[in-house]
Write a protein that holds these residues in place. Structure first.
Motif, short mmCIF file in Angstrom:
data_model
loop_
_atom_site.label_atom_id
_atom_site.label_comp_id
_atom_site.label_asym_id
_atom_site.label_seq_id
_atom_site.Cartn_x
_atom_site.Cartn_y
_atom_site.Cartn_z
N THR B 2 0.86 -1.18 0.00
CA THR B 2 0.00 0.00 0.00
C THR B 2 0.89 1.22 0.00
O THR B 2 2.06 1.16 0.37
CB THR B 2 -0.91 0.06 1.23
OG1 THR B 2 -0.07 0.01 2.38
CG2 THR B 2 -1.90 -1.10 1.25
N ALA B 3 0.35 2.32 -0.41
CA ALA B 3 1.18 3.53 -0.46
C ALA B 3 0.31 4.75 -0.21
O ALA B 3 -0.88 4.74 -0.50
CB ALA B 3 1.84 3.63 -1.83
N SER B 25 -3.01 5.28 -11.14
CA SER B 25 -2.93 3.83 -11.29
C SER B 25 -4.32 3.21 -11.40
O SER B 25 -5.26 3.63 -10.72
CB SER B 25 -2.19 3.21 -10.10
OG SER B 25 -2.79 3.61 -8.89
N GLY B 29 -5.00 4.38 -5.69
CA GLY B 29 -4.10 4.74 -4.60
C GLY B 29 -2.70 4.17 -4.69
O GLY B 29 -1.89 4.36 -3.78
N ALA B 30 -2.36 3.44 -5.74
CA ALA B 30 -1.02 2.83 -5.81
C ALA B 30 0.03 3.85 -6.24
O ALA B 30 1.09 3.96 -5.62
CB ALA B 30 -1.03 1.65 -6.77
N TRP B 31 -0.22 4.58 -7.31
CA TRP B 31 0.76 5.56 -7.80
C TRP B 31 0.08 6.53 -8.76
O TRP B 31 -1.05 6.30 -9.20
CB TRP B 31 1.94 4.89 -8.49
CG TRP B 31 1.62 3.75 -9.43
CD1 TRP B 31 1.76 2.43 -9.17
CD2 TRP B 31 1.10 3.84 -10.78
NE1 TRP B 31 1.36 1.68 -10.26
CE2 TRP B 31 0.95 2.51 -11.26
CE3 TRP B 31 0.75 4.89 -11.61
CZ2 TRP B 31 0.47 2.21 -12.54
CZ3 TRP B 31 0.26 4.59 -12.90
CH2 TRP B 31 0.13 3.26 -13.35
N VAL B 33 1.20 9.26 -12.23
CA VAL B 33 2.24 9.72 -13.16
C VAL B 33 2.08 11.23 -13.31
O VAL B 33 0.98 11.71 -13.64
CB VAL B 33 2.12 9.03 -14.53
CG1 VAL B 33 3.12 9.63 -15.54
CG2 VAL B 33 2.35 7.53 -14.40
N TRP B 43 7.26 11.13 -14.52
CA TRP B 43 7.69 10.14 -13.54
C TRP B 43 6.50 9.56 -12.79
O TRP B 43 5.45 10.17 -12.71
CB TRP B 43 8.70 10.74 -12.56
CG TRP B 43 8.13 11.74 -11.58
CD1 TRP B 43 7.78 11.49 -10.30
CD2 TRP B 43 7.86 13.13 -11.82
NE1 TRP B 43 7.30 12.64 -9.71
CE2 TRP B 43 7.35 13.66 -10.62
CE3 TRP B 43 8.01 13.97 -12.92
CZ2 TRP B 43 6.96 15.00 -10.49
CZ3 TRP B 43 7.63 15.31 -12.79
CH2 TRP B 43 7.12 15.81 -11.59
N ARG B 44 6.72 8.36 -12.27
CA ARG B 44 5.71 7.69 -11.47
C ARG B 44 6.08 7.88 -10.01
O ARG B 44 7.25 7.76 -9.64
CB ARG B 44 5.68 6.19 -11.83
CG ARG B 44 4.43 5.45 -11.36
CD ARG B 44 4.50 3.93 -11.63
NE ARG B 44 5.17 3.56 -12.83
CZ ARG B 44 4.56 3.35 -14.01
NH1 ARG B 44 3.25 3.49 -14.12
NH2 ARG B 44 5.26 2.98 -15.06
N CYS B 46 5.90 6.13 -7.45
CA CYS B 46 6.52 5.03 -6.70
C CYS B 46 7.91 4.68 -7.21
O CYS B 46 8.49 3.68 -6.79
CB CYS B 46 5.61 3.80 -6.70
SG CYS B 46 5.32 3.10 -8.33
N GLU B 47 8.47 5.48 -8.12
CA GLU B 47 9.84 5.22 -8.57
C GLU B 47 10.83 5.60 -7.46
O GLU B 47 10.49 6.35 -6.55
CB GLU B 47 10.15 6.02 -9.84
CG GLU B 47 9.39 5.53 -11.06
CD GLU B 47 9.92 6.13 -12.36
OE1 GLU B 47 11.04 5.78 -12.75
OE2 GLU B 47 9.21 6.95 -12.97
N PRO B 48 12.07 5.11 -7.55
CA PRO B 48 13.07 5.45 -6.53
C PRO B 48 13.29 6.97 -6.44
O PRO B 48 13.06 7.71 -7.40
CB PRO B 48 14.34 4.75 -7.04
CG PRO B 48 13.86 3.67 -7.93
CD PRO B 48 12.60 4.16 -8.55
N ARG B 50 15.84 8.70 -6.63
CA ARG B 50 16.77 9.26 -7.61
C ARG B 50 16.06 9.68 -8.90
O ARG B 50 16.66 10.31 -9.77
CB ARG B 50 17.91 8.27 -7.93
CG ARG B 50 17.45 6.98 -8.60
CD ARG B 50 18.62 6.02 -8.80
NE ARG B 50 18.29 4.87 -9.63
CZ ARG B 50 17.86 3.71 -9.17
NH1 ARG B 50 17.73 3.52 -7.86
NH2 ARG B 50 17.60 2.71 -9.99
N ARG B 51 14.81 9.33 -9.04
CA ARG B 51 14.05 9.74 -10.23
C ARG B 51 12.88 10.66 -9.87
O ARG B 51 12.25 11.22 -10.77
CB ARG B 51 13.46 8.50 -10.91
CG ARG B 51 14.51 7.52 -11.36
CD ARG B 51 13.83 6.28 -11.95
NE ARG B 51 14.81 5.27 -12.32
CZ ARG B 51 14.49 4.10 -12.83
NH1 ARG B 51 13.20 3.80 -13.04
NH2 ARG B 51 15.42 3.22 -13.14
#
Lengths: 472, 83
Positions: B2-3, B25, B29-31, B33, B43-44, B46-48, B50-51
């Motif tokens: 979950t996020a 998404s 509720g997941a992500w 863009v 970008w999404r 939930c990406e790391p 660094r992005r």
């Protein structure tokens, strides 16, 4: 065995143990690209990857690394998966001899099952788009076949084009597309833009495996990719008319996107980690407006990771870069024995050739530079003797070690054309090129002290057979 | 998994503060863009880091307004035909 769509090929890969299904949940980033980055590291029999449990998506299906090994490349051509690299190139040449095989027109394409048009289009609804590399400006499509026609000669099926180009998704119905000036679609776009027109295109994803190979083949401008697909498949390529543009598209695709490259318009795009193993900078690139998307129910998104070689793209543009160069050289110089243009899509080309007379090998090298593909690639050409196998790099190194004298065998040609992505260029698009003549000088070129070469002993072949038997 | 999705306030790449939501998404509720309205970076969420985070985004990938203004055209737009 000719595969009419991606699904039947994925099934064949599965049966051959060449498809790994990843059923655990994965993150869209960085998992899928990282797995596809890693897969070719498994070696020449690396498998394709299939993901169907991706976080945040409902039922997304993503296939990666489908062509990403010599084993999978062999299976795509209907060859046994153990077929060696050089043997695959030789078989490609044999099949090229049957070119052209006209395509077969079919109705009821499976991708006609579903469609969206106009303002209802949202590419994110259809495709589970993902980022590949850290510095990429967004989500890309880099394994689609793009179909377009010559605006000055639209009825000429030879001048139509099927090619793979880098495409960035920039909005729900907006894309960017990179037409490298040396590629055929750039000629189509130039003509359309000179006339003040848009260029209609179809972008097909999840194609049968031979369509991907021919779309990545640097054919001549008036050669038809579908007719090469027929020759490679040993059966006509199934095609059909796209509903919105009327363009000829593969019958078996998963997704068909139709629209136009909007004429005389550019917008910031990129960067993108490219096949050179380097990022391109941000450039102002063409803008595509999507007018319609047709797709199979539960489409499979086939995608390709690329980065520092070797990755899938290096397998996808290896044999098919060697063969057209071989065919074009052989036409004028029948002494040419083999061409290895597998490295970075032929930025390096190695040619083995017999020599008619002194200086001949250098002429062969110069001809490489003036082939259609050589205009944008072939930054370095290495020419070796006819008894050196250009696919055997230790033999090529032997030729460089012993046959090449820098005083007369390195020919630098200044300020020649190269694709703008080549990072070694002085100005993007312009570079010096190098021909290395690593052949034994032929009369009247008397340089060097070659005497008699050492040949394999006549009995060595027999012993090789015997030893193979003994070490089993 | 979950996020909780934190709405971004600046572009990780160029620092511009005008962003648009490009997509949410399919699993609620997941992500999300997002896209920068200036450099068009996507970008999404939930990406790391660094992005997705300006303070973690590598300097070598950052882009400025000048970079965008000076970016070369590929390919160059040809002159219109006269006839």
């Amino acid at each position: 065995m000719a595969y009419d769509d991606l699904r039947s090929f994925l099934q064949a890969l599965d049966e051959e143990g060449q498809l790994v299904r990843i059923t655990d949940e994965v993150m869209p980033e960085p998992d899928i690209a990282a797995a596809a980055n890693a897969a070719p590291r498994l070696g020449d029999a690396a498998p394709a990857l299939y993901f169907d449990n991706v976080y945040g998506f409902n039922g997304a299906r993503i296939a990666m690394n489908v062509h990403g090994s010599w084993a999978n490349h062999a299976l795509a051509l209907g060859l046994p998966k153990q077929t060696g690299t050089k043997e695959q190139v030789e078989e490609f040449i044999r099949r090229w001899d049957t070119f052209p095989i006209p395509p077969e027109w079919r109705d009821d394409a499976p991708w006609a099952q579903n469609s969206v048009e106009g303002e209802d289009v949202n590419i994110f609804d259809v495709l589970p788009l993902i980022r590949l590399n850290d510095g990429d400006g967004g989500f890309y499509l880099d394994k689609a076949a793009v179909i377009s026609k010559d605006p000055d000669d639209p009825e000429n099926s030879g001048k139509q084009n099927v090619g793979v180009y880098r495409i960035e998704a920039k909005g729900k119905r907006k894309l960017a597309l990179q037409p490298v000036p040396m590629h055929d679609i750039a000629q189509h776009l130039r003509k359309a833009e000179e006339k003040g027109e848009d260029l209609p295109i179809a972008i097909t994803l999840g194609n049968d495996p031979v369509i991907s190979i021919v779309a990545a083949t640097p054919m001549e401008y008036d050669q038809n990719e579908y007719e090469l697909a027929g020759a490679l498949r040993g059966a006509p390529a199934p095609v059909t008319k796209a509903p919105h543009t009327g363009l000829p598209v593969p019958w078996g695709s998963e997704v068909v996107i139709e629209g136009v490259i909007e004429g005389r318009k550019r917008e910031i795009e990129g960067p993108f980690g490219e096949f050179t193993g380097h990022y391109s900078g941000g450039r102002k690139m063409t803008v595509v407006r999507i007018d319609r998307i047709s797709y199979r129910t539960d489409p499979i998104f086939e995608h390709l990771y690329l980065g520092m070689p070797w990755t899938e793209i290096d397998y996808l543009m290896a044999a098919n870069t060697c063969v057209p160069l071989y065919e074009q050289l052989k036409r004028e110089f029948p002494e040419v024995q083999a061409v290895n243009a597998m490295y970075t899509h032929g930025l390096v080309v190695i040619v083995s050739t017999g020599k008619r007379y002194g200086g001949f090998a250098k002429a062969v090298g110069m001809r490489v530079l003036t082939t259609p593909h050589g205009l944008g690639y072939a930054a370095t050409v290495i020419v070796v003797d006819e008894d050196v196998d250009p696919f055997n790099l230790p033999q090529v190194m032997w030729a460089l070690s012993t046959k090449m004298n820098p005083s007369g065998d390195l020919i630098t040609l200044p300020n020649l054309s190269v694709l703008e992505l080549a990072p070694q260029a002085i100005t993007p698009g312009i570079t010096d090129k190098l021909i290395i003549d690593a052949t034994t000088p032929a009369s009247p070129d008397g340089r060097g002290n070659y005497g008699n070469p050492v040949r394999d002993l006549p009995e060595a072949d027999e012993w090789l057979t015997k030893l193979r038997h003994l070490v089993k | 998994m979950t996020a909780t999705i934190a709405t971004p306030t600046e572009c990780p790449r160029c620092g511009y503060e005008s962003l648009q939501l490009l997509y949410s998404s399919p699993v609620a509720g997941a992500w999300e863009v997002h896209q920068c309205r200036r450099c068009l970076y996507c970008w999404r969420t939930c990406e790391p880091d660094r992005r997705t985070r300006r303070d973690a985004y590598p300097d070598s990938f950052k882009m400025t307004a000048e970079d965008i203004r000076d970016a070369p055209e590929v390919p160059t737009i040809p002159p219109l035909r006269q006839s």
